[in-house]
Scaffold this motif. Sequence first.
Motif, PDB file in Angstrom:
ATOM      1  N   TYR A 116       3.841   4.018   7.142  1.00 36.86           N
ATOM      2  CA  TYR A 116       5.011   2.991   6.677  1.00 36.86           C
ATOM      3  C   TYR A 116       6.233   3.300   7.825  1.00 36.86           C
ATOM      4  CZ  TYR A 116       2.597   1.400   2.791  1.00 36.86           C
ATOM      5  OH  TYR A 116       1.839   0.539   1.927  1.00 36.86           O
ATOM      6  N   LEU A 151      10.194   3.762  -6.822  1.00 44.53           N
ATOM      7  CA  LEU A 151      11.190   3.152  -6.393  1.00 44.53           C
ATOM      8  C   LEU A 151      11.616   2.012  -7.280  1.00 44.53           C
ATOM      9  CD1 LEU A 151      10.339   3.004  -2.547  1.00 44.53           C
ATOM     10  CD2 LEU A 151      12.369   4.053  -3.595  1.00 44.53           C
TER      11      LEU A 151
ATOM     12  N   MET B   1      -6.306  -3.188  -4.301  1.00 43.95           N
ATOM     13  CA  MET B   1      -5.844  -4.704  -4.005  1.00 43.95           C
ATOM     14  C   MET B   1      -5.171  -4.429  -2.700  1.00 43.95           C
ATOM     15  SD  MET B   1      -4.405  -7.617  -6.344  1.00 43.95           S
ATOM     16  CE  MET B   1      -2.390  -6.730  -6.381  1.00 43.95           C
ATOM     17  N   LYS B   2      -5.870  -5.433  -1.854  1.00 45.89           N
ATOM     18  CA  LYS B   2      -5.053  -5.083  -0.512  1.00 45.89           C
ATOM     19  C   LYS B   2      -4.880  -6.506   0.045  1.00 45.89           C
ATOM     20  CE  LYS B   2      -6.195  -3.574   4.149  1.00 45.89           C
ATOM     21  NZ  LYS B   2      -5.014  -3.367   4.737  1.00 45.89           N
ATOM     22  N   GLU B   6      -0.443  -7.239   5.324  1.00 46.03           N
ATOM     23  CA  GLU B   6       0.329  -6.167   5.029  1.00 46.03           C
ATOM     24  C   GLU B   6       0.780  -5.754   6.226  1.00 46.03           C
ATOM     25  OE1 GLU B   6      -1.613  -3.315   2.605  1.00 46.03           O
ATOM     26  OE2 GLU B   6       0.017  -1.901   3.069  1.00 46.03           O
ATOM     27  N   GLN B   7      -0.192  -5.554   7.244  1.00 44.26           N
ATOM     28  CA  GLN B   7       0.299  -5.148   8.488  1.00 44.26           C
ATOM     29  C   GLN B   7       1.444  -5.955   9.403  1.00 44.26           C
ATOM     30  OE1 GLN B   7      -1.543  -2.445   9.178  1.00 44.26           O
ATOM     31  NE2 GLN B   7      -0.010  -1.868  10.936  1.00 44.26           N
ATOM     32  N   MET B  10       4.415  -4.731   7.620  1.00 42.95           N
ATOM     33  CA  MET B  10       5.026  -3.614   8.046  1.00 42.95           C
ATOM     34  C   MET B  10       5.542  -3.808   9.386  1.00 42.95           C
ATOM     35  SD  MET B  10       2.721  -0.301   7.022  1.00 42.95           S
ATOM     36  CE  MET B  10       1.284  -0.853   7.670  1.00 42.95           C
ATOM     37  N   ARG B  14       9.783  -3.271  10.818  1.00 39.73           N
ATOM     38  CA  ARG B  14      10.029  -2.304  11.629  1.00 39.73           C
ATOM     39  C   ARG B  14      11.135  -3.127  12.603  1.00 39.73           C
ATOM     40  NH1 ARG B  14       6.682   1.464  11.939  1.00 39.73           N
ATOM     41  NH2 ARG B  14       5.150   0.140  11.535  1.00 39.73           N
ATOM     42  N   PRO B  31       1.277  -6.796  -3.492  1.00 46.95           N
ATOM     43  CA  PRO B  31       1.075  -5.409  -2.642  1.00 46.95           C
ATOM     44  C   PRO B  31       1.970  -5.710  -1.352  1.00 46.95           C
ATOM     45  CG  PRO B  31      -0.854  -6.632  -3.091  1.00 46.95           C
ATOM     46  CD  PRO B  31      -0.172  -7.565  -3.613  1.00 46.95           C
ATOM     47  N   GLN B  34       5.185  -4.641  -2.673  1.00 47.83           N
ATOM     48  CA  GLN B  34       5.415  -3.303  -2.413  1.00 47.83           C
ATOM     49  C   GLN B  34       5.701  -2.611  -1.102  1.00 47.83           C
ATOM     50  OE1 GLN B  34       1.925  -1.858  -4.560  1.00 47.83           O
ATOM     51  NE2 GLN B  34       2.664  -2.093  -6.479  1.00 47.83           N
ATOM     52  N   THR B  35       4.900  -3.078  -0.219  1.00 50.54           N
ATOM     53  CA  THR B  35       4.808  -2.700   1.156  1.00 50.54           C
ATOM     54  C   THR B  35       6.336  -2.807   1.805  1.00 50.54           C
ATOM     55  OG1 THR B  35       2.302  -3.137   1.567  1.00 50.54           O
ATOM     56  CG2 THR B  35       4.056  -2.748   3.367  1.00 50.54           C
ATOM     57  N   LEU B  37       9.006  -2.881   0.105  1.00 48.43           N
ATOM     58  CA  LEU B  37       9.963  -2.041  -0.579  1.00 48.43           C
ATOM     59  C   LEU B  37       9.813  -0.568   0.137  1.00 48.43           C
ATOM     60  CD1 LEU B  37      12.105  -1.695  -3.136  1.00 48.43           C
ATOM     61  CD2 LEU B  37       9.883  -1.042  -4.331  1.00 48.43           C
ATOM     62  N   ILE B  38       8.727  -0.163   0.204  1.00 50.29           N
ATOM     63  CA  ILE B  38       8.524   1.284   0.487  1.00 50.29           C
ATOM     64  C   ILE B  38       9.018   1.324   2.032  1.00 50.29           C
ATOM     65  CG2 ILE B  38       6.850   3.024   0.870  1.00 50.29           C
ATOM     66  CD1 ILE B  38       5.365   1.835  -1.375  1.00 50.29           C
ATOM     67  N   ALA B  39       8.247   0.503   2.935  1.00 51.73           N
ATOM     68  CA  ALA B  39       8.623   0.499   4.256  1.00 51.73           C
ATOM     69  C   ALA B  39       9.929   0.499   4.426  1.00 51.73           C
ATOM     70  CB  ALA B  39       7.700  -0.666   5.006  1.00 51.73           C
ATOM     71  N   ALA B  41      12.538   1.308   2.793  1.00 52.17           N
ATOM     72  CA  ALA B  41      13.251   2.564   2.160  1.00 52.17           C
ATOM     73  C   ALA B  41      12.829   3.847   3.278  1.00 52.17           C
ATOM     74  CB  ALA B  41      12.858   2.785   0.510  1.00 52.17           C
ATOM     75  N   LEU B  42      11.706   3.998   3.393  1.00 53.65           N
ATOM     76  CA  LEU B  42      11.196   5.120   4.463  1.00 53.65           C
ATOM     77  C   LEU B  42      11.770   4.928   5.696  1.00 53.65           C
ATOM     78  CD1 LEU B  42       7.466   5.694   3.350  1.00 53.65           C
ATOM     79  CD2 LEU B  42       9.676   6.758   2.472  1.00 53.65           C
ATOM     80  N   GLN B  43      11.789   3.671   6.213  1.00 50.07           N
ATOM     81  CA  GLN B  43      12.056   3.360   7.802  1.00 50.07           C
ATOM     82  C   GLN B  43      13.845   3.826   7.827  1.00 50.07           C
ATOM     83  OE1 GLN B  43      10.668  -0.405   8.864  1.00 50.07           O
ATOM     84  NE2 GLN B  43       8.711   0.392   8.778  1.00 50.07           N
TER      85      GLN B  43
END
Lengths: 161, 147
Positions: A116, A151, B1-2, B6-7, B10, B14, B31, B34-35, B37-39, B41-43
């Motif tokens: 990510y 989260l 589940m995917k 998703e790509q 992301m 970015r 999914p 979720q991606t 939300l996480i991406a 926060a992390l980025q």
Amino acid sequence: MDEQTFHALYAATAKPLWAYIARVSGRPDVANDLLQETYCRFLTSQLGKRELAETKPYLFRIATNLLHDRWRNGEDTTWSEPPEIGCERDLDTQIDVRDLMQQLKPRERQLLWLAYVEGMTHSEIAKSTGLQAMSVRILLFRARRKAAELLGRKERAVHEV
Amino acid sequence: MKCEREQQVMEATRNGLWAPSLRAHVRDCAPCAQTELIADALQENAAKLERRLDLPPAAMIWRRAQTRRRADALQRATRRPFLIVGVLSALYSVVFLLWGLFQLPQPVYRLFITPPGLSGDVAFAAAVLSGILVVVGSSVLVLETRR
């Protein structure tokens, strides 16, 4: 590789690499050491004539191996990142992410960060971690679900307050 | 589940470029939500980390690597001669032990009185030399094995 080329490579890759080591190990104090060691190993490996696109996963691979070595030796098993003194606390991101990473296993932190933040594909993550691409897919799915739960829980708690 | 998109999610987190169709998709896809939300926060966290980062200078790492490279080269260059000395010492010690076996039944002083053509002095010197070589050779072999 000559010194100027190395400087350019370092400028392009050192920050993300440092962030990866710091967040996965939970030890910013260790990240500087591991960062230096990663580049030293890269330079002494005599594989310095790679393209930047190839070099970056290779550097992450070296850093990952160094992290694994530390875990095997029983070092950095606990998260010990100190709270940031004098730094503005951002409830939505900074604290959440630190808490999140602390509650995840090292392998989960690794996979989430590479996917990510670095935007690596499953096969690139496999190359950087030494896992099989299929294992990456499964482990990343589990890590993502766990991270989203954590989260989401935090977000709900902030909204309730 | 995917999810297949998703790509794209992301990528959008970015570069901040969200197509309306992708935005609508994320609202309905767990999914991808979720991606995002996480991406996100992390980025954001990664960007903050990188902004206040004080990295060690590249020149220092370069010098350290050069020093290590020279040390490695020196180690590689000296490795083979030491190995040869170790093997020769081991060989010599085996010959000496075989010779010593023949002397065992005789009194100690007669150990140095050897078959015709080899004087006691020469035998004694050989014994001392082989003793030294055995110690040096064994040490080298032990070190090489450990390495």
